[in-house]
Motif scaffolding. Structure first.
Motif, mmCIF file in Angstrom:
data_model
loop_
_atom_site.group_PDB
_atom_site.id
_atom_site.type_symbol
_atom_site.label_atom_id
_atom_site.label_comp_id
_atom_site.label_asym_id
_atom_site.label_seq_id
_atom_site.Cartn_x
_atom_site.Cartn_y
_atom_site.Cartn_z
ATOM 1 N N THR A 43 0.839 -1.208 0.000
ATOM 2 C CA THR A 43 0.000 0.000 0.000
ATOM 3 C C THR A 43 0.870 1.253 0.000
ATOM 4 O OG1 THR A 43 -1.858 -1.119 1.044
ATOM 5 C CG2 THR A 43 -1.770 1.279 1.297
ATOM 6 N N GLN A 83 -7.212 0.620 -0.735
ATOM 7 C CA GLN A 83 -7.476 -0.535 0.133
ATOM 8 C C GLN A 83 -8.522 -0.167 1.178
ATOM 9 O OE1 GLN A 83 -3.975 -2.227 1.951
ATOM 10 N NE2 GLN A 83 -5.118 -3.880 2.910
ATOM 11 N N ASP A 154 -5.698 -1.628 -5.145
ATOM 12 C CA ASP A 154 -4.978 -2.074 -3.948
ATOM 13 C C ASP A 154 -5.832 -3.123 -3.257
ATOM 14 O OD1 ASP A 154 -3.157 -2.347 -1.933
ATOM 15 O OD2 ASP A 154 -3.451 -0.364 -1.051
ATOM 16 N N GLU A 155 -5.416 -4.365 -3.344
ATOM 17 C CA GLU A 155 -6.180 -5.516 -2.827
ATOM 18 C C GLU A 155 -7.508 -5.639 -3.569
ATOM 19 O OE1 GLU A 155 -4.968 -7.700 -0.690
ATOM 20 O OE2 GLU A 155 -3.192 -6.586 -0.098
HETATM 21 MG MG MG Z 1 -1.975 -2.848 1.914
#
Ligand code: MG
Ligand code: ATP
Length: 306
Positions: A43, A83, A154-155
Motif C-alpha cells: 500500500t 485498500q 490495492d487488494e
Molecule cells: Mg496494503
C-alpha cells in the motif's frame, strides 16, 4: 514509454522502514502485480505512485508526470481503488457514481460500469448500508469512471466472495484487452499468477524478485509432483517404471499411492505413458505444479501467511 517508473523509492515512517530503495517499471498495457504478505509495503508503494503519500526519497513518474506535483493533470488519466476508503454514509450508490462522473472531463458512462460490478440492484442503497463486498465493488466501479489509461487496484479482491472474485478477474482481463495498464497489489499468490503479466514479490520493503509468473516459477527450481494410485501388487513395478522416465528425479510410495517428483511440463504424460505401457491400472491421477506460493517460500523461507 513506461506507464510507471519508480527509482530508488524509499518510505520511512518514524523509525520504521516501510519501503527500502525499490526500483521498477510498469510497461504500458501490462497487468503488473505487487504481491507480498501483510505489512510488506504494498500500500505504501502504490500510494506513493498514486501521489497520495510522499516518498522519503526516490522518484516516481506516472505517464511521464510527477504524481505529487502534477496530480491534477494525472487525475484525469488514472483510476484509483484504495485498500481503505469510505464515502459519506448517506450517499446513495448512484449519487456516488454521478458525483465521480462530474469530476472528470471524459468519464465512461457509469450505468454499464455499475451493471458490470453487480451494483444495478443497489443503486438506491446508501453507502452506509452496503456490505463489505458491495463497498469494495463500488470502489472498483469508481476507479473505472475516469475512463483511465492506468488503473490502480490495492487488494482487488480482498473481502469478496468466490463468485465476485472471479468476476473481478474477468474484469482485469477485459481491461488488459482494452489496452489499459493495470497495477494491482494482492497477498493472494494464485490471483497474481493468474492475472499478471509480471509480478514483483515484495517482502519487508524490498523487491525480492520481479519477472513473469512463469519465469519466477521456473527459476526457483521447484518440483512438479505427480500422484497416482496403483493396485498394491503393482507398487514395486510401478515405482521402477516411473523412476525411469526422463523428467523424474525420484519417486516413493505411500501404501498404494505413488509420488513422482520431477520437473517440466512433460512429467505427467511420461508417468501416465510408463504405467500404461506396463499395463498397470491406475486411479486418481493428480498433478501438483509449482506455484508462486512455492517461489515465495523458496525466496523468503516463509509461507506468505506466516
Ligand atoms: Mg496494503
Ligand atoms: N501511515 C503509517 N504510519 C506508520 N506506519 C505505517 C503507515 N502506513 C504503513 N505503515 C507501516 O509500514 C509497513 C508497510 O505497510 P503497508 O500498508 O504498506 O503494507 P501492505 O503490504 O500494504 O500490507 P497489507 O497486506 O496488510 O495491506 C507496515 O509495517 C505498516 O505498519
Amino acid at each position: 514509454m513506461n506507464a510507471v517508473e519508480v527509482r530508488n523509492l524509499r518510505k520511512v515512517y518514524g523509525t520504521k522502514v516501510a519501503v527500502n530503495d525499490i526500483s521498477f517499471d510498469v510497461r504500458v498495457g501490462e497487468v503488473f502485480g505487487m504481491v507480498g504478505p501483510n505489512g510488506a509495503g504494498k500500500t505504501t508503494t502504490i500510494e506513493c505512485i498514486e501521489g497520495l503519500r510522499r516518498p522519503t526519497s526516490g522518484t516516481v513518474r506516472v505517464l511521464g508526470m510527477d504524481p505529487v506535483h502534477e496530480r491534477n493533470a494525472l487525475q484525469q488519466r488514472v483510476g484509483i481503488q484504495l485498500q481503505q476508503s469510505a464515502l459519506q454514509k448517506r450517499l446513495k450508490v448512484k449519487e456516488a457514481l454521478q458525483l465521480f462522473s462530474d469530476l472528470y472531463s471524459n468519464p465512461a458512462p457509469w450505468q454499464p460500469i455499475a451493471e458490470r460490478l453487480g451494483l444495478s440492484a443497489s443503486l438506491n442503497t446508501h453507502f452506509g448500508d452496503l456490505s463489505g463486498g458491495q463497498r469494495q465493488r463500488l470502489n472498483i466501479a469508481l476507479a473505472l469512471i475516469p475512463n483511465p489509461e492506468i488503473v490502480f487496484f490495492d487488494e482487488l479482491t480482498t473481502g469478496l466472495d468466490p463468485q465476485s472474485r472471479r468476476a473481478m478477474w474477468e474484469l482485469v482481463q477485459d481491461l488488459r484487452r482494452e489496452g489499459k495498464t493495470v497495477f494491482l497489489t494482492t497477498h493472494l499468490m494464485d490471483e497474481a499468477e493468474k492475472l499478471c503479466d509480471r509480478v514483483a514479490i515484495i517482502d519487508h520493503g524490498d523487491i525480492v524478485a520481479l519477472d513473469t509468473p512463469q519465469n519466477l516459477i521456473s527459476t526457483v527450481d521447484v518440483e512438479t509432483r505427480v500422484l497416482v494410485t496403483v493396485p498394491e501388487e503393482a507398487v514395486a513395478e510401478a515405482l521402477a517404471r516411473v523412476r525411469a522416465v526422463p523428467h523424474a528425479i525420484r519417486a516413493e510410495s505411500k501404501g498404494s499411492e505413488i509420488v513422482v517428483h520431477g520437473s517440466g511440463d512433460a512429467l505427467p504424460v511420461e508417468v501416465v505413458n510408463a504405467l500404461w505401457e506396463a499395463g498397470i491400472q491406475f486411479a486418481s491421477l493428480k498433478v501438483e505444479r509449482p506455484t508462486l506460493e512455492d517461489v515465495f517460500l523458496k525466496l523468503t523461507g516463509r509461507t506468505i501467511r506466516s
